[in-house]
Structures are given as C-alpha cells and as structure tokens.
Enzyme design. Structure first.
Site, PDB file in Angstrom:
ATOM      1  N   TYR A 115      23.335 -13.162  -2.675  1.00  0.00           N
ATOM      2  CA  TYR A 115      24.114 -14.321  -3.099  1.00  0.00           C
ATOM      3  C   TYR A 115      23.791 -14.617  -4.556  1.00  0.00           C
ATOM      4  O   TYR A 115      22.624 -14.803  -4.923  1.00  0.00           O
ATOM      5  CB  TYR A 115      23.764 -15.537  -2.234  1.00  0.00           C
ATOM      6  CG  TYR A 115      24.499 -16.792  -2.614  1.00  0.00           C
ATOM      7  CD1 TYR A 115      25.851 -16.942  -2.306  1.00  0.00           C
ATOM      8  CD2 TYR A 115      23.843 -17.829  -3.271  1.00  0.00           C
ATOM      9  CE1 TYR A 115      26.530 -18.113  -2.656  1.00  0.00           C
ATOM     10  CE2 TYR A 115      24.516 -19.002  -3.611  1.00  0.00           C
ATOM     11  CZ  TYR A 115      25.856 -19.130  -3.304  1.00  0.00           C
ATOM     12  OH  TYR A 115      26.527 -20.277  -3.644  1.00  0.00           O
ATOM     13  N   ASP A 218      18.773 -11.026 -10.908  1.00  0.00           N
ATOM     14  CA  ASP A 218      19.021 -12.428 -10.572  1.00  0.00           C
ATOM     15  C   ASP A 218      17.724 -13.044 -10.037  1.00  0.00           C
ATOM     16  O   ASP A 218      17.371 -12.886  -8.868  1.00  0.00           O
ATOM     17  CB  ASP A 218      20.137 -12.514  -9.537  1.00  0.00           C
ATOM     18  CG  ASP A 218      20.469 -13.941  -9.145  1.00  0.00           C
ATOM     19  OD1 ASP A 218      19.737 -14.864  -9.553  1.00  0.00           O
ATOM     20  OD2 ASP A 218      21.454 -14.138  -8.407  1.00  0.00           O
ATOM     21  N   LYS A 246      16.617 -22.952 -10.317  1.00  0.00           N
ATOM     22  CA  LYS A 246      15.746 -23.538  -9.298  1.00  0.00           C
ATOM     23  C   LYS A 246      14.392 -23.988  -9.839  1.00  0.00           C
ATOM     24  O   LYS A 246      14.287 -25.052 -10.432  1.00  0.00           O
ATOM     25  CB  LYS A 246      15.597 -22.576  -8.119  1.00  0.00           C
ATOM     26  CG  LYS A 246      16.899 -22.408  -7.328  1.00  0.00           C
ATOM     27  CD  LYS A 246      16.694 -21.715  -6.022  1.00  0.00           C
ATOM     28  CE  LYS A 246      18.017 -21.480  -5.289  1.00  0.00           C
ATOM     29  NZ  LYS A 246      18.639 -22.701  -4.780  1.00  0.00           N
TER      30      LYS A 246
END
Length: 412
Positions: A115, A218, A246
């Site tokens: 994702y 990522d 994050k």
C-alpha cells in the site's frame, strides 16, 4: 471493525489512552505508527506551543523548514535533498511523478499487498482477497481497491508477486526497459508485518538500475523506526528516491520525498519542471515538530531507537511464549518496534498470497476484542501491525503479555 461500534478516544498521555467512558488502555496502535514518541510528549508539546505563539504558518521559506531538512538529511543515508509534503500519500504521488519526469517513461512496477497511499494508480491488489481470486504469481489478477477509478488509470501499472526473486527477474526481463520506477515497501506493512527474504531488496535495487528504472523505497511506515535512517540504513540500500511520513511527524500530518539531488531539482521553477504545489507544504509548526522529534530520536547515539527495538523484541518473545504454552497455532512475525500476530499453522508468512490463503483474520479480530477488555488498545485489522513507541516501558510489555495470556484462555 470494532464490535459493536468504534472506541471513541478522548485523551492520551505517554503510552496510555482513555475513552469517553473513562476506560484506560495501553496503546499499541499509536495512530498507525505516527506517534513514535507516544502521546503528548513534553518536548513535542513545547515545540507546538512555541510555534503557535510565533505564528504557525507563513507559506514562505522559514528557518524551521531548513532546520527540519538538515536534521532529516543527517539521518537518512540517501538524502542529498528533501522535499516536504503534507502526507505519506502525497509523498508517494510526488515520487512517481518525479520518476516519470526524470526517465521519460510512464509505466511502473508495484507489488501485490503493498500500500502506497490512496493515489489512484497505486490502488491495485493492496488488500486481502480470497485465494481463488488472485490469479497466478506469474499473471496476477488486477483487483482495484476502490470504486471510482477509471480502468485506464491502471494501463501503466505492472503488478507482480513480492519476495520471490525468480518472479521478479521474469517481470523485469519482460517490462524493465519500459518502467519509470519500481516502488516497494522494505517490509510489507499492509499485510501485517512481512519482512523481505535475505537479499531480495538488494536484487530488486540491482535490477532496477540495470533497466534504467528508478528504485523507490517507500519508508512511510518504516522510516525513523528500525534505524535512524530507516530500513535503507539497516540493510545498506541506496534508493534513487524514498518516501517518509508517520513517525517523522510524531503525530502531525507530514510526508517527505528524498534521494538524488538531480532528480529532486526537477521541481525548480522553470520550463519542463515537475510541478509540486501545496499551500501547507513546509508548514512551519510541523517543521518545528519534525526538528524536535528527530532531535529526540538522534540523541545519545539514537538510544531511543535502540530502546524501541529492544522493547519490541521483548514483546514478541513474550507473546510467542504465551501461544506456545497455550498450544495455540499462532506466530508473531516481525522484529523490533513493529510486528504482527497471525493465527496460522504456517511457520511464517512470506507474501501476499500466504496471507490471503493461510491467515485466520477473523480469529485475530476476536483475540483483539478480548484484549480490549483487558486494557490493551489495538486495531482488530490483521492487515495492520503492533507499534512500540518511546513512551512504552517494560511494565507495558509485561501487561500486554499477561493480557494476551488471559485472552488466549477465552479464545475460541
């Protein structure tokens, strides 16, 4: 999903949260990994207070952005330059645009189960489905993750199985010379916590270079968690571009794209530029938070990161002991500050297809609901993962293990 309805949280402090009914929980979700310093860390609170008192945002260059960028580039090995965005999704969107602008190619390779945010072209095969719907590893079925996306959006997407060097080499032989980029998570984090096989990411990096495609790592989930510079430092990778989010923002919405200066300089104003606008890019208050947060993580030779890795390993060991003693078929997969529990008879889960075929996610949901009654806050989604923050302690880990033992006694 939580049953019978969502838990509504009212406040948090350190590793603890309280819901609107006054129930206290030890938080192991930590805002899906964003709260690396836990809730209301004093240094973060002070940084926010000072930034607000002086003006939170100017939509202009500020010393705060420079300080955040300098701290970031000192920590991330591949960071010749950095561009801040507002979310991890925006960072991965920008990384793909930069790759396409730099290479002049439009196609890219993404992997099953990964994702990269909710940008339309990334939303293929990112969530679990019944095994019979997946197609073969050699020819995966293309399953959109959302309605509202025109089918033509996926014309430039090549989908492949992950963690399989033979499949990777086959796909790159067929498509490599037409790819702008290969994008991967270093640890598959949308199917729980699935680490790469030894040498897999290094071979992926080599193949991308051989075919002239950019290697995009990522690290929105893994960044500033496993090592000061993320998994790229841990495994000696040097991506052309990497993305962060994050944990970088310690609870504030932010993302970043970093990598080779030559690629990022395409965003300089001029003819044939790669456009990246955003009123809130480089938001002054958020930059102050990033600088404070990265300062905490870098202090004393990155002692905070060593702490969360040790606490995570302790939690993993304790949970494994509980499942073994209770004779429950479950594994705890991952290492250090990020891990997941799988109810399965398998010794390990290596990829998306293993997850879809062999993980009892309904039993996991029942287990987490039992833990909630024991004062442990976690999402019942098996596709996410347990997070250790700097606010956690050995006392919290012991409480988790005791709670897991009591939950296992009642698990059906």
């Amino acid at each position: 999903m939580y049953a019978p309805g969502p838990i509504v949280l009212e406040r948090g402090q350190g590793a603890q949260v309280w819901d609107i009914d006054g129930n206290q929980y030890t938080d192991f979700m930590m805002s899906f990994g964003a709260l690396i310093q836990g809730h209301a860390h004093p240094a973060i609170v002070e940084a926010v207070y000072q930034a607000m008192a002086e003006g939170s945002h100017f939509a202009a260059a500020t010393p705060a952005e420079l300080e955040a960028a300098e701290r970031f580039c000192r920590m991330v090995p591949s960071a010749e330059a950095v561009r801040f965005t507002n979310t991890g999704t925006e960072a991965t969107m920008l990384a793909l645009r930069l790759a396409r602008g730099f290479t002049g190619r439009s196609k890219f390779l993404k992997f099953e189960g990964h994702y990269h945010g909710w940008y339309d072209p990334y939303l293929l095969n990112a969530h679990g489905h019944p095994p019979e719907q997946l197609g073969t590893p050699e020819n995966p079925a293309r399953i959109p993750d959302s309605q509202g996306i025109p089918p033509a959006t996926f014309d430039d997407v090549v989908v492949a199985a992950w963690n399989d060097v033979a499949q990777l080499e086959r796909v790159m032989q067929k498509h490599g010379d037409e790819l702008a980029a290969v994008i991967t998570e270093p640890i598959m984090a949308n199917m729980g916590c699935i680490p790469p096989r030894d040498g897999y990411l290094q071979r992926l990096q080599e193949l991308a270079r051989e075919h002239g495609a950019l290697f995009i790592l990522d690290e929105v989930v893994t960044g500033f968690r496993y090592a000061p510079g993320g998994c790229q430092e841990l495994w000696s990778l040097k991506p052309d571009l990497s993305t962060f989010g994050k944990a970088m923002g310690a609870g504030f919405p932010v993302g970043a794209v970093t990598g080779r200066r030559q690629i990022l300089e395409q965003m300089r104003w001029g003819e044939n530029m790669v456009l990246h606008y955003g009123t809130f890019n480089g938001h002054r208050l958020t930059m102050k938070v990033i600088a404070a947060n990265l300062g905490l993580l870098a202090a004393d030779g990155s002692a905070a990161i060593r702490k969360i890795r040790a606490l995570g390993d302790s939690a993993i060991s304790g949970l494994r002991d509980v499942f073994a003693r209770r004779k429950i078929k479950a594994i705890v997969q991952g290492f250090g500050p990020m891990f997941q529990i799988y109810f399965t008879g398998r010794e390990s889960i290596h990829d998306y297809r293993d997850y879809c075929a062999h993980v009892d996610s309904a039993r996991y949901s029942r287990f987490v609901h039992l833990l909630l009654g024991e004062g442990i806050y976690m999402t019942p989604s098996n596709g996410l993962h347990w997070i250790i923050s700097t606010a956690h302690s050995e006392t919290d880990i012991r409480a988790l293990v005791r709670a897991a033992d009591r939950a296992c006694a009642r698990l059906t």
